[in-house]
Write an enzyme that holds these catalytic residues in place. Structure first.
Site, PDB file in Angstrom:
ATOM      1  N   GLU A  99      40.402  -9.920  -3.252  1.00  0.00           N
ATOM      2  CA  GLU A  99      41.167 -11.152  -3.415  1.00  0.00           C
ATOM      3  C   GLU A  99      40.677 -11.935  -4.638  1.00  0.00           C
ATOM      4  OE1 GLU A  99      42.453 -14.894  -0.485  1.00  0.00           O
ATOM      5  OE2 GLU A  99      40.727 -13.639   0.008  1.00  0.00           O
ATOM      6  N   LYS A 128      49.917 -15.574  -1.013  1.00  0.00           N
ATOM      7  CA  LYS A 128      49.291 -15.650   0.309  1.00  0.00           C
ATOM      8  C   LYS A 128      50.012 -16.689   1.159  1.00  0.00           C
ATOM      9  CE  LYS A 128      44.602 -15.825   2.278  1.00  0.00           C
ATOM     10  NZ  LYS A 128      43.162 -15.975   1.947  1.00  0.00           N
ATOM     11  N   CYS A 162      43.711 -11.061   3.191  1.00  0.00           N
ATOM     12  CA  CYS A 162      42.532 -11.593   3.889  1.00  0.00           C
ATOM     13  C   CYS A 162      42.872 -12.289   5.205  1.00  0.00           C
ATOM     14  CB  CYS A 162      41.769 -12.521   2.946  1.00  0.00           C
ATOM     15  SG  CYS A 162      40.062 -12.864   3.507  1.00  0.00           S
ATOM     16  N   SER A 186       2.681 -19.748   2.680  1.00  0.00           N
ATOM     17  CA  SER A 186       1.743 -20.428   3.569  1.00  0.00           C
ATOM     18  C   SER A 186       1.038 -19.485   4.527  1.00  0.00           C
ATOM     19  CB  SER A 186       2.488 -21.489   4.393  1.00  0.00           C
ATOM     20  OG  SER A 186       3.353 -20.865   5.329  1.00  0.00           O
ATOM     21  N   GLY A 187       1.550 -18.264   4.663  1.00  0.00           N
ATOM     22  CA  GLY A 187       1.002 -17.365   5.666  1.00  0.00           C
ATOM     23  C   GLY A 187       1.685 -17.512   7.006  1.00  0.00           C
ATOM     24  N   GLY A 188       2.697 -18.393   7.088  1.00  0.00           N
ATOM     25  CA  GLY A 188       3.480 -18.556   8.308  1.00  0.00           C
ATOM     26  C   GLY A 188       4.698 -17.666   8.315  1.00  0.00           C
ATOM     27  N   ALA A 189       5.464 -17.734   9.407  1.00  0.00           N
ATOM     28  CA  ALA A 189       6.590 -16.819   9.604  1.00  0.00           C
ATOM     29  C   ALA A 189       7.689 -17.010   8.570  1.00  0.00           C
ATOM     30  CB  ALA A 189       7.155 -16.995  11.011  1.00  0.00           C
ATOM     31  N   ASP A 190       7.998 -18.244   8.228  1.00  0.00           N
ATOM     32  CA  ASP A 190       9.148 -18.489   7.355  1.00  0.00           C
ATOM     33  C   ASP A 190       8.901 -18.025   5.925  1.00  0.00           C
ATOM     34  OD1 ASP A 190      10.569 -19.595   9.458  1.00  0.00           O
ATOM     35  OD2 ASP A 190       9.818 -21.601   9.082  1.00  0.00           O
TER      36      ASP A 190
END
Length: 731
Positions: free
Chosen positions: A44, A113, A174, A356-360
């Site tokens: 499209e 469309k 679409c 930071s060593g964190g999950a995110d």
């Protein structure tokens, strides 16, 4: 037999880059013709790019699209092949989103469309008008600069189909596929056998199955060939278009393209026997009966054959098993491809991530690592464009190019651990180990000196020195001290992104990557203008629950084993001092769990619940664990902090869109940012309903005539009371 060879494609277009888009279109047509295809379908609005947004309001955009189409028609691109090109067209004074059908250097029909996408991430009614005349085709007068060179002045315009000598072909654009009464149902009764759907569909976790079921359903009960073409990649915004172009015949998928790829052009071919469509339709009595009394649809007759007779040299496409990625794979691949497009098109020399060593932040690092692996893999497979881009971005010389993902990461990915006196040794170590596994150029920096200087400056100005809550300070002092650390990290990150290229004798700049997830954005559990303030954020619309699952998957499948330990660690901001009897935890500070946040988010956005409706739904969902009063407290607590922190969405980093309950303020979740956070009317209605339910409970107890009835909750869904108030809240 009527054998038909068709081609559809995934194209990685770039909004407003007409040279790039035209080049991809030409390559797709050339490959389609080389494969013997008689129909070529593109996505499209492919000529201008789907994501032009308000650029569609500029006459220049429409004029440039006509110039590109003229170039395609003046060359031999449409010789012997029916091509459907997507572009904006102005008829009279209205602007339409159109598919232009071309064959043998002529425009044979323009199909506007009829049903526009106008929810979620889509705003087509802002730029286009829906075509409403279904009963006839109109004459469209071509622009003079086009008609003069084509010797063609008018073309049929509107809703209809093209009747060839051996089959009938129609367009469905679409959103039209997903309407209550899609055009293909009526067109099939009029004898259309081939449907071409040009689309601009973005990636969202767990969404592909819904799309594929629509294609299968469209042809399962009424027969037909359904061709689907889609954009693939980042064309300049938050969305990643996830390709997966395909061909479905009589309810069976016979060809499927990739969902995630770094390629600019990917072709999907299928060889079909159209007699199989006719055979199925003639065997369905209800189809025959409805076709006999159908409403007539306008058509354009073209005296040309698209099919071949029986030919053993042409093999037929067989049904295949549809390929789906797990959500973990989608997170590894979608944002990675989005980041690659952003990197190669922005002029940046690499990425910088506060790790930071964190999950995110570790999830972001793993996604960049996945990107590097994809780049090296495609180079090994012979992709010249990816190789050229990688050599330029990685500043390779003397004929060198990336052959190892860790070596490539060392050139384009920079991570920095910005520790303070509140950081633990565990997170420091985890960040370093992960950086080594991914291959990033890693720095370990202490921000204590900068933070101390700012606190001393504050003390000089005011005569007061703030203290943490664990040291006897107030909530206000506690929040202020945490926000200082967070904002210092933002300033340092952007300074490093600006100056490290100079240190390494590189041109350009590094893009700062953000790492706040969708649940933190919804709750507002972040400091305004901290490390959530970056250039782009690949996980800003992914839930914490999905990220933790991704980390466990990536530890094995991406080869970053340290992610397993990172996932197992409890989430913490590490903005307060660690004491023997106190350690800061995200879920305690938020007063709710990440699991609860996902529930709140889906009810608020997907199910469009206000406070009262959310309370009623959660009474059913959590009624075996919580009393109505406890559910009410949780709902009120969520809406209080959601509305207190909604203003943060106005400055959140542009994030990859992946989750259907994203609170992203720019285009997906359009709500105000200044609320009456007490929600007095709504909360009063909840209280009234709680009192009613309590009265019903008392009546129930009396009606049991002395029997023992358990009416007490047997446990909560999470922590209700906020620990320190919200360590990263506030302006």
């Amino acid at each position: 037999m009527r054998l038909l060879n068709v081609a559809t494609c995934n194209l990685n277009q770039w909004a407003m880059d007409f040279d790039c888009n035209l080049s991809n279109i030409k390559q797709s047509v050339a490959e389609a013709k080389a494969a013997g295809a008689m129909i070529r379908l593109g996505p499209e609005l492919e000529i201008a790019g789907y994501g032009c947004e308000d650029h569609f309001l500029e006459l220049d955009t429409v004029a440039h699209a006509w110039e590109c189409l003229k170039e395609l028609l003046l060359g031999d691109w449409t010789d012997g092949i029916l091509c459907s090109f997507g572009m904006p067209v102005i008829k009279d004074s209205e602007r339409y989103n159109c598919q232009v059908l071309c064959l043998n250097r002529k425009i044979i029909m323009i199909r506007p469309k009829m049903w526009l996408a106008n929810d979620g991430n889509y705003r087509e009614l802002r730029w286009f008008t829906a075509w409403k005349s279904k009963d006839h085709l109109e004459d469209f007068h071509l622009p003079s600069e086009v008609s003069d060179v084509l010797s063609q002045t008018t073309v049929p315009f509107g809703y209809g189909y093209v009747q060839f000598l051996d089959t009938a072909v129609a367009v469905e654009v679409c959103e039209e596929l997903f309407t209550p009464q899609p055009p293909h149902a009526e067109l099939a009764l009029n004898g259309v056998e081939v449907f071409m759907n040009a689309s601009g569909s973005h990636h969202q976790l767990r969404k592909l199955d819904l799309r594929n079921r629509a294609f299968i359903s469209a042809t399962h009960t009424r027969g037909g060939v359904y061709m689907y073409s889609n954009h693939q990649g980042c064309d300049g915004g938050r969305l990643y278009y996830d390709g997966c172009s395909c061909v479905v015949v009589n309810g069976d998928m016979v060809a499927q393209g990739s969902q995630f790829s770094l390629k600019d052009v990917e072709m999907v071919f299928a060889q079909i026997d159209l007699d199989a469509v006719a055979s199925l339709r003639s065997s369905i009595s209800s189809f025959q009966e409805q076709a006999s009394c159908k409403a007539k649809v306008s058509k354009v007759f073209v005296p040309y054959k698209l099919c071949q007779p029986f030919n053993l040299l042409m093999s037929l496409s067989s049904p295949l098993k549809i390929r789906y990625h797990s959500p973990e794979e989608e997170i590894a691949l979608g944002p990675a491809c989005w980041l690659w497009d952003y990197l190669r098109r922005s002029g940046a020399s690499g990425f910088l991530l506060p790790l930071s060593g964190g999950a995110d932040s570790s999830s972001v690092a793993a996604i960049v690592g996945s990107m590097c692996q994809l780049v090296v893999k495609e180079i090994a497979n012979g992709d010249k464009q990816i190789k050229t881009d990688a050599i330029r971005i990685g500043h390779y010389t003397d004929g060198q190019f990336p052959t190892d993902s860790k070596e490539f990461a060392k050139r384009i990915f920079y991570t920095v651990f910005m520790g303070s006196e509140n950081s633990s040794e565990a997170t420091t170590t985890r960040a370093k180990v992960l950086a080594d596994e991914v291959g990033s150029w890693h720095l370990n920096v202490s921000i204590n000196g900068v933070v101390s200087s700012l606190i001393s400056l504050f003390q000089t100005l005011t005569g007061k020195r703030p203290r943490y809550k664990v040291d006897g300070g107030s909530n206000i002092e506690n929040l202020g001290l945490q926000n200082i650390q967070a904002r210092v990290r933002m300033v340092l990150a952007f300074m490093l992104a600006s100056l490290l290229p100079w240190v390494h004798n590189k041109p350009g700049f590094y893009l700062v990557l953000g790492s706040s997830n969708v649940d933190e954005g919804l709750r507002g559990y972040l400091t305004k203008y901290d490390c959530s303030s970056a250039d782009i954020n690949p996980i800003g619309s992914i839930s914490k629950m999905d990220l933790r699952t991704f980390l466990k998957w990536a530890a094995v499948h991406l080869g970053y084993s340290s992610l397993a330990e990172i996932e197992a660690a409890p989430p913490t901001a590490e903005l307060e001092p660690i004491r023997a009897n106190y350690s800061q935890m995200d879920e305690v500070d938020m007063g709710m769990t990440y699991e609860e946040l996902s529930v709140y988010g889906r009810l608020r956005k997907i199910f469009r619940c206000g406070p009262l409706s959310m309370f009623k739904n959660l009474c059913y969902k959590w009624g075996t664990k919580l009393t109505p009063a406890e559910v009410a407290d949780k709902v009120k607590y969520f809406f209080k902090y959601y509305s207190i922190n909604r203003h943060k969405m106005t400055v959140m980093t542009p994030s990859y869109h992946a989750e259907s309950y994203s609170p992203e303020d720019n285009r997906f979740d359009l709500r105000q940012f200044l609320y009456n956070v007490r929600w007095p009317y709504q909360f009063r209605k909840i209280d009234e309903l709680v009192n009613e339910l309590d009265g019903d409970k008392v009546a129930l107890i009396k009606s049991t005539d002395g029997e023992n009835v358990n009416v007490t909750a047997d446990g909560g869904m999470g922590v209700v009371a906020a620990g320190s108030g919200d360590p990263r809240a506030g302006f």
